[in-house]
Design a protein around this motif. Sequence first.
Motif, PDB file in Angstrom:
ATOM      1  N   SER A  33      28.259  48.608  38.174  1.00  0.00           N
ATOM      2  CA  SER A  33      28.868  47.789  37.136  1.00  0.00           C
ATOM      3  C   SER A  33      27.847  46.736  36.692  1.00  0.00           C
ATOM      4  CB  SER A  33      30.196  47.136  37.531  1.00  0.00           C
ATOM      5  OG  SER A  33      29.738  46.474  38.491  1.00  0.00           O
ATOM      6  N   HIS A 240      38.369  34.975  50.065  1.00  0.00           N
ATOM      7  CA  HIS A 240      38.597  35.145  48.699  1.00  0.00           C
ATOM      8  C   HIS A 240      40.048  35.724  48.562  1.00  0.00           C
ATOM      9  CE1 HIS A 240      34.056  35.422  48.056  1.00  0.00           C
ATOM     10  NE2 HIS A 240      34.549  34.274  47.555  1.00  0.00           N
ATOM     11  N   SER A 242      42.295  38.262  48.207  1.00  0.00           N
ATOM     12  CA  SER A 242      42.510  39.679  47.890  1.00  0.00           C
ATOM     13  C   SER A 242      41.071  40.551  48.330  1.00  0.00           C
ATOM     14  CB  SER A 242      42.827  40.222  46.433  1.00  0.00           C
ATOM     15  OG  SER A 242      41.764  39.595  45.711  1.00  0.00           O
ATOM     16  N   GLY A 243      40.134  39.691  48.519  1.00  0.00           N
ATOM     17  CA  GLY A 243      38.776  40.385  48.731  1.00  0.00           C
ATOM     18  C   GLY A 243      38.135  40.965  47.657  1.00  0.00           C
ATOM     19  N   ARG A 244      38.694  40.826  46.215  1.00  0.00           N
ATOM     20  CA  ARG A 244      38.321  41.506  45.286  1.00  0.00           C
ATOM     21  C   ARG A 244      36.763  41.134  45.004  1.00  0.00           C
ATOM     22  NH1 ARG A 244      42.414  41.058  40.562  1.00  0.00           N
ATOM     23  NH2 ARG A 244      40.547  42.038  39.323  1.00  0.00           N
ATOM     24  N   LYS A 245      36.387  39.771  45.202  1.00  0.00           N
ATOM     25  CA  LYS A 245      35.109  39.482  44.737  1.00  0.00           C
ATOM     26  C   LYS A 245      33.971  40.210  45.700  1.00  0.00           C
ATOM     27  CE  LYS A 245      35.664  34.679  42.840  1.00  0.00           C
ATOM     28  NZ  LYS A 245      35.511  33.340  43.129  1.00  0.00           N
ATOM     29  N   CYS A 246      34.393  40.251  46.971  1.00  0.00           N
ATOM     30  CA  CYS A 246      33.574  40.962  47.809  1.00  0.00           C
ATOM     31  C   CYS A 246      33.407  42.455  47.518  1.00  0.00           C
ATOM     32  CB  CYS A 246      33.910  40.885  49.301  1.00  0.00           C
ATOM     33  SG  CYS A 246      33.995  39.206  50.026  1.00  0.00           S
ATOM     34  N   GLU A 247      34.284  42.918  46.940  1.00  0.00           N
ATOM     35  CA  GLU A 247      34.314  44.375  46.560  1.00  0.00           C
ATOM     36  C   GLU A 247      33.386  44.589  45.483  1.00  0.00           C
ATOM     37  OE1 GLU A 247      38.080  45.887  45.583  1.00  0.00           O
ATOM     38  OE2 GLU A 247      38.940  45.642  47.437  1.00  0.00           O
ATOM     39  N   SER A 248      33.139  43.542  44.480  1.00  0.00           N
ATOM     40  CA  SER A 248      32.341  43.712  43.544  1.00  0.00           C
ATOM     41  C   SER A 248      31.107  43.031  43.668  1.00  0.00           C
ATOM     42  CB  SER A 248      33.070  43.166  42.194  1.00  0.00           C
ATOM     43  OG  SER A 248      33.257  41.704  42.156  1.00  0.00           O
ATOM     44  N   CYS A 249      30.860  42.757  44.863  1.00  0.00           N
ATOM     45  CA  CYS A 249      29.556  41.853  45.107  1.00  0.00           C
ATOM     46  C   CYS A 249      28.344  42.725  45.672  1.00  0.00           C
ATOM     47  CB  CYS A 249      29.875  40.858  45.981  1.00  0.00           C
ATOM     48  SG  CYS A 249      28.402  39.849  46.345  1.00  0.00           S
ATOM     49  N   SER A 252      27.861  42.507  49.508  1.00  0.00           N
ATOM     50  CA  SER A 252      29.085  42.886  50.485  1.00  0.00           C
ATOM     51  C   SER A 252      28.323  43.457  51.638  1.00  0.00           C
ATOM     52  CB  SER A 252      29.901  43.584  49.890  1.00  0.00           C
ATOM     53  OG  SER A 252      29.599  44.738  49.358  1.00  0.00           O
TER      54      SER A 252
END
Length: 258
Positions: A33, A240, A242-249, A252
């Motif tokens: 992405s 974070h 939900s951890g969603r930021k880390c998933e898209s980082c 990670s």
Amino acid sequence: MKVAVSVLSSYSFCPRSVYLSSVLGLEPDSVASLERGLFDHALRKTLIAKQMELLGAVDDAGGLVSALRDVVERSFGVVLEDYPSVRREDAEAVRSEVLADLGALGERVSYIAEDLGFDAALRRMSPWRVDYPVSSEKLSLCGRIDKVMKESFYYPVEIKTCSPPESVWEGDRIQVCAYALLLEEDVQAKKKIPYGFVEYTRVPEMRPVMNTDSLRKKVSETSEAVFKILEGVVPDICPHGSGRKCESCGYSKKCYEI
Ligand code: SF4
């Protein structure tokens, strides 16, 4: 020392990402992405620069759209060479979106041209500068503004290819306001620049950012926080939720090992 305005935006996303990139010098892993977004951004900036050159060379909205379509087709492969990691299907999707947006651009120019005439309409919709470099010792900030528009005053427009929120991401607000501060100094504005815009290309929509006193203060607080990281304060791994930021980082994998 000056900090790039884009780093303030990164801080807003996650302070630890500033530590990983600016202090440890780590490169983010290639995330599809992100690669797509960078390619999208570069192709659009090429197009905007050409749009400015078409002033006086085309007579109506149809001619403008046709000329810009040619620019997209000619620039696509050239820009893609600079982004070898972008997936081919993502690049093609970007091309389709950019071509579709040209239709909307043509409609807007036609609409404004009814009152102003075509040349004046195109001039109004074209930036004064693209990828405009700004820098300030006083603010300890620097950066490049995607688009600077000039009406009765100058204002910045930041192009974002990410998925948009309902309003404007906090980091994008800070980034636009910081550019407005830099621009005020650069053009020696007599009055404060009241607003700028974020252009979310996925929607596509231009969303205003009001440069309120509280947002101006937030820019300075964020800048101070970034300098503390550069001086040695190590941010924790962010809680974070939900951890969603880390998933898209892109950090990670490395982040949790440090
Ligand atoms: S992986 Fe998570 S905690 Fe680490 S830099 Fe990225 S968003 Fe921040």
